[in-house]
Design a protein around this motif. Structure first.
Motif, PDB file in Angstrom:
ATOM      1  N   SER A  70       0.855  -1.181   0.000  1.00  0.00           N
ATOM      2  CA  SER A  70       0.000   0.000   0.000  1.00  0.00           C
ATOM      3  C   SER A  70       0.893   1.234   0.000  1.00  0.00           C
ATOM      4  O   SER A  70       1.671   1.443   0.943  1.00  0.00           O
ATOM      5  N   THR A  71       0.794   2.034  -1.046  1.00  0.00           N
ATOM      6  CA  THR A  71       1.634   3.239  -1.090  1.00  0.00           C
ATOM      7  C   THR A  71       1.230   4.202   0.026  1.00  0.00           C
ATOM      8  O   THR A  71       2.076   4.906   0.575  1.00  0.00           O
ATOM      9  N   GLY A  72      -0.057   4.204   0.396  1.00  0.00           N
ATOM     10  CA  GLY A  72      -0.514   5.046   1.511  1.00  0.00           C
ATOM     11  C   GLY A  72       0.189   4.626   2.804  1.00  0.00           C
ATOM     12  O   GLY A  72       0.708   5.468   3.545  1.00  0.00           O
ATOM     13  N   ASP A  73       0.234   3.314   3.071  1.00  0.00           N
ATOM     14  CA  ASP A  73       0.912   2.824   4.287  1.00  0.00           C
ATOM     15  C   ASP A  73       2.403   3.149   4.233  1.00  0.00           C
ATOM     16  O   ASP A  73       2.995   3.543   5.244  1.00  0.00           O
ATOM     17  N   LEU A  74       3.000   2.962   3.062  1.00  0.00           N
ATOM     18  CA  LEU A  74       4.441   3.232   2.942  1.00  0.00           C
ATOM     19  C   LEU A  74       4.727   4.716   3.208  1.00  0.00           C
ATOM     20  O   LEU A  74       5.694   5.062   3.880  1.00  0.00           O
ATOM     21  N   LEU A  75       3.840   5.567   2.694  1.00  0.00           N
ATOM     22  CA  LEU A  75       4.022   7.008   2.920  1.00  0.00           C
ATOM     23  C   LEU A  75       3.818   7.371   4.385  1.00  0.00           C
ATOM     24  O   LEU A  75       4.568   8.156   4.954  1.00  0.00           O
ATOM     25  N   ARG A  76       2.794   6.764   5.009  1.00  0.00           N
ATOM     26  CA  ARG A  76       2.551   7.070   6.434  1.00  0.00           C
ATOM     27  C   ARG A  76       3.740   6.612   7.289  1.00  0.00           C
ATOM     28  O   ARG A  76       4.156   7.300   8.214  1.00  0.00           O
ATOM     29  N   ALA A  77       4.309   5.453   6.935  1.00  0.00           N
ATOM     30  CA  ALA A  77       5.478   4.971   7.685  1.00  0.00           C
ATOM     31  C   ALA A  77       6.649   5.938   7.487  1.00  0.00           C
ATOM     32  O   ALA A  77       7.356   6.283   8.449  1.00  0.00           O
ATOM     33  N   TYR A  88       1.405  17.027   1.166  1.00  0.00           N
ATOM     34  CA  TYR A  88       0.433  16.541   0.183  1.00  0.00           C
ATOM     35  C   TYR A  88      -0.583  15.609   0.853  1.00  0.00           C
ATOM     36  O   TYR A  88      -1.781  15.727   0.659  1.00  0.00           O
ATOM     37  N   VAL A  89      -0.054  14.660   1.626  1.00  0.00           N
ATOM     38  CA  VAL A  89      -0.932  13.661   2.254  1.00  0.00           C
ATOM     39  C   VAL A  89      -1.919  14.350   3.196  1.00  0.00           C
ATOM     40  O   VAL A  89      -3.124  14.080   3.157  1.00  0.00           O
ATOM     41  N   THR A  90      -1.420  15.266   3.997  1.00  0.00           N
ATOM     42  CA  THR A  90      -2.272  15.938   4.975  1.00  0.00           C
ATOM     43  C   THR A  90      -3.384  16.734   4.294  1.00  0.00           C
ATOM     44  O   THR A  90      -4.515  16.788   4.770  1.00  0.00           O
ATOM     45  N   ASP A 139      -4.006  15.719  -1.081  1.00  0.00           N
ATOM     46  CA  ASP A 139      -3.508  15.797  -2.462  1.00  0.00           C
ATOM     47  C   ASP A 139      -2.695  14.558  -2.810  1.00  0.00           C
ATOM     48  O   ASP A 139      -2.233  13.864  -1.922  1.00  0.00           O
ATOM     49  N   LEU A 140      -2.439  14.370  -4.093  1.00  0.00           N
ATOM     50  CA  LEU A 140      -1.561  13.270  -4.479  1.00  0.00           C
ATOM     51  C   LEU A 140      -0.105  13.681  -4.281  1.00  0.00           C
ATOM     52  O   LEU A 140       0.272  14.818  -4.562  1.00  0.00           O
ATOM     53  N   VAL A 141       0.687  12.732  -3.823  1.00  0.00           N
ATOM     54  CA  VAL A 141       2.122  12.934  -3.696  1.00  0.00           C
ATOM     55  C   VAL A 141       2.695  12.852  -5.120  1.00  0.00           C
ATOM     56  O   VAL A 141       2.180  12.081  -5.942  1.00  0.00           O
ATOM     57  N   ILE A 176       7.858  10.168  -6.600  1.00  0.00           N
ATOM     58  CA  ILE A 176       8.100   9.678  -5.232  1.00  0.00           C
ATOM     59  C   ILE A 176       7.399   8.338  -5.008  1.00  0.00           C
ATOM     60  O   ILE A 176       8.004   7.362  -4.552  1.00  0.00           O
ATOM     61  N   VAL A 177       6.124   8.282  -5.374  1.00  0.00           N
ATOM     62  CA  VAL A 177       5.398   7.021  -5.128  1.00  0.00           C
ATOM     63  C   VAL A 177       5.856   5.920  -6.070  1.00  0.00           C
ATOM     64  O   VAL A 177       5.847   4.742  -5.721  1.00  0.00           O
ATOM     65  N   ARG A 178       6.270   6.322  -7.263  1.00  0.00           N
ATOM     66  CA  ARG A 178       6.766   5.310  -8.207  1.00  0.00           C
ATOM     67  C   ARG A 178       7.905   4.530  -7.575  1.00  0.00           C
ATOM     68  O   ARG A 178       7.944   3.297  -7.614  1.00  0.00           O
ATOM     69  N   PRO A 192      -1.630   2.040  -9.120  1.00  0.00           N
ATOM     70  CA  PRO A 192      -1.398   3.405  -9.559  1.00  0.00           C
ATOM     71  C   PRO A 192      -2.603   4.312  -9.325  1.00  0.00           C
ATOM     72  O   PRO A 192      -3.727   3.849  -9.274  1.00  0.00           O
ATOM     73  N   ARG A 193      -2.335   5.615  -9.204  1.00  0.00           N
ATOM     74  CA  ARG A 193      -3.404   6.582  -8.978  1.00  0.00           C
ATOM     75  C   ARG A 193      -3.430   7.674 -10.041  1.00  0.00           C
ATOM     76  O   ARG A 193      -4.260   8.568  -9.974  1.00  0.00           O
ATOM     77  N   THR A 194      -2.507   7.619 -10.978  1.00  0.00           N
ATOM     78  CA  THR A 194      -2.553   8.539 -12.124  1.00  0.00           C
ATOM     79  C   THR A 194      -2.227   7.708 -13.365  1.00  0.00           C
ATOM     80  O   THR A 194      -1.643   6.608 -13.254  1.00  0.00           O
ATOM     81  N   ARG A 200      -0.024   8.351 -15.545  1.00  0.00           N
ATOM     82  CA  ARG A 200       1.434   8.236 -15.647  1.00  0.00           C
ATOM     83  C   ARG A 200       1.950   7.063 -14.800  1.00  0.00           C
ATOM     84  O   ARG A 200       2.763   6.252 -15.251  1.00  0.00           O
ATOM     85  N   GLN A 201       1.437   6.962 -13.577  1.00  0.00           N
ATOM     86  CA  GLN A 201       1.844   5.838 -12.718  1.00  0.00           C
ATOM     87  C   GLN A 201       1.455   4.504 -13.361  1.00  0.00           C
ATOM     88  O   GLN A 201       2.197   3.524 -13.301  1.00  0.00           O
ATOM     89  N   ALA A 202       0.272   4.469 -13.964  1.00  0.00           N
ATOM     90  CA  ALA A 202      -0.209   3.215 -14.573  1.00  0.00           C
ATOM     91  C   ALA A 202       0.681   2.819 -15.747  1.00  0.00           C
ATOM     92  O   ALA A 202       1.044   1.642 -15.904  1.00  0.00           O
ATOM     93  N   GLN A 234      -8.507   9.576  14.482  1.00  0.00           N
ATOM     94  CA  GLN A 234      -9.003   9.819  13.125  1.00  0.00           C
ATOM     95  C   GLN A 234      -7.813  10.270  12.278  1.00  0.00           C
ATOM     96  O   GLN A 234      -7.028  11.124  12.720  1.00  0.00           O
ATOM     97  N   ARG A 235      -7.654   9.661  11.110  1.00  0.00           N
ATOM     98  CA  ARG A 235      -6.582  10.097  10.223  1.00  0.00           C
ATOM     99  C   ARG A 235      -6.814  11.556   9.861  1.00  0.00           C
ATOM    100  O   ARG A 235      -7.935  11.961   9.610  1.00  0.00           O
ATOM    101  N   GLU A 236      -5.726  12.312   9.808  1.00  0.00           N
ATOM    102  CA  GLU A 236      -5.877  13.736   9.504  1.00  0.00           C
ATOM    103  C   GLU A 236      -6.571  13.928   8.159  1.00  0.00           C
ATOM    104  O   GLU A 236      -7.376  14.848   7.988  1.00  0.00           O
TER     105      GLU A 236
HETATM  106  P1  AMP Z   1      -4.414   5.898   1.059  1.00  0.00           P
HETATM  107  O1  AMP Z   1      -4.029   5.340   2.373  1.00  0.00           O
HETATM  108  O2  AMP Z   1      -4.252   4.921  -0.088  1.00  0.00           O
HETATM  109  O3  AMP Z   1      -5.778   6.543   1.064  1.00  0.00           O
HETATM  110  O4  AMP Z   1      -3.382   7.072   0.722  1.00  0.00           O
HETATM  111  C1  AMP Z   1      -3.264   8.192   1.583  1.00  0.00           C
HETATM  112  C2  AMP Z   1      -2.613   9.343   0.853  1.00  0.00           C
HETATM  113  O5  AMP Z   1      -1.288   8.980   0.424  1.00  0.00           O
HETATM  114  C3  AMP Z   1      -3.311   9.808  -0.415  1.00  0.00           C
HETATM  115  O6  AMP Z   1      -4.383  10.689  -0.140  1.00  0.00           O
HETATM  116  C4  AMP Z   1      -2.158  10.509  -1.129  1.00  0.00           C
HETATM  117  O7  AMP Z   1      -1.868  11.755  -0.544  1.00  0.00           O
HETATM  118  C5  AMP Z   1      -0.988   9.580  -0.833  1.00  0.00           C
HETATM  119  N1  AMP Z   1      -0.859   8.498  -1.842  1.00  0.00           N
HETATM  120  C6  AMP Z   1      -1.025   7.162  -1.647  1.00  0.00           C
HETATM  121  N2  AMP Z   1      -0.837   6.479  -2.797  1.00  0.00           N
HETATM  122  C7  AMP Z   1      -0.529   7.410  -3.735  1.00  0.00           C
HETATM  123  C8  AMP Z   1      -0.249   7.335  -5.134  1.00  0.00           C
HETATM  124  N3  AMP Z   1      -0.255   6.181  -5.786  1.00  0.00           N
HETATM  125  N4  AMP Z   1       0.015   8.506  -5.781  1.00  0.00           N
HETATM  126  C9  AMP Z   1       0.035   9.687  -5.136  1.00  0.00           C
HETATM  127  N5  AMP Z   1      -0.246   9.821  -3.837  1.00  0.00           N
HETATM  128  C10 AMP Z   1      -0.524   8.698  -3.128  1.00  0.00           C
END
Ligand code: AMP
Length: 222
Positions: free
Chosen positions: A30-37, A52-54, A57-59, A63-65, A86-88, A90-92, A154-156
């Protein structure tokens, strides 16, 4: 098995992914989990991603790639469920080429559909365990009594303003990814409304139908 779960925030991707992991012995990426970590550990990536996350917005794609590709490589290019990537478009596109290069294309891309009104309701009632990251819903999946309330937060980005932003971002930037995959035999849409088991049953039915190795550059519709 290589699966990507796709859908709006709050569609249940994370919880369904966890169940797939248990059922099929997969790794949850999960890119979301990886970003939160990364944010929690205040790494360079975490520092860059935080604003961005807060804000919901999309990161930036680059970076996520890197996070996603490193995780896929680390797990040997197989037996994973991707959640939130992927979420865009370009990512796909990057993902398809990356997996093609390693001869390990996705077996199934599954879109879990849930209407916006329901998303807002679900996310406003969602809580997470501060340490384990486990998800709860105040009405349908309340935190167990032995979990102290100070650990349930609650997540921000689940606050109403960020949720509205995330939905807007989903419609503007992530929905086009559906068109990218649509028409491919490995793309499936399921109804994400219903209880957890019902939705999981739909995912399992789709996986039985999926045949291996279909999302390749060679058979994309574009
Ligand atoms: P999630 O836990 O999947 O809802 O992701 C939480 C947040 O992390 C999203 O609202 C984005 O800010 C960021 N994020 C997670 N995955 C992506 C991604 N593939 N591309 C860009 N931002 C991402």
């Amino acid at each position: 098995m290589r699966i990507a779960l796709f859908g709006p925030p709050g569609a249940g991707k994370g919880t369904q992914a966890e169940r797939l992991v248990k059922e099929h012995d997969l790794t949850h990426i999960s890119t979301g989990d990886l970003l939160r970590a990364a944010m929690k550990n205040e790494t360079e990536v975490g520092k860059k991603a935080k604003e961005y996350v807060t804000a919901g917005d999309l990161v930036p794609d680059e970076i996520v790639r890197e996070l996603a590709e490193d995780a896929i490589a680390e797990h040997g290019y197989d037996d994973y469920v991707l959640d939130g990537y992927p979420r865009t478009v370009r990512q796909a596109e990057w993902l398809t080429s990356f997996l093609d290069e390693h001869d390990a294309p996705l077996d199934a891309v599954i879109l879990i559909e849930v209407a916006d009104e329901q998303i807002v309701e679900r996310l406003s009632r969602r809580r997470v365990h501060k340490e384990t990251g486990e998800n709860y819903h105040l009405d349908h999946r309340p935190p167990p009594p032995d979990v102290h309330e100070s650990l349930v937060i609650q997540r921000e980005d689940d606050r109403p303003e960020a949720v509205r932003k995330r939905l807007e971002v989903y419609h503007d930037e992530t929905s086009p990814v559906i068109d990218y995959y649509r028409g491919n035999d490995a793309f499936f849409e399921i109804d994400g409304v219903g209880n957890f088991e019902t939705v999981f049953g739909r995912i399992e039915a789709v996986l039985e139908e999926a045949t291996p190795a279909q999302v390749t550059d060679a058979n994309m519709a574009y």
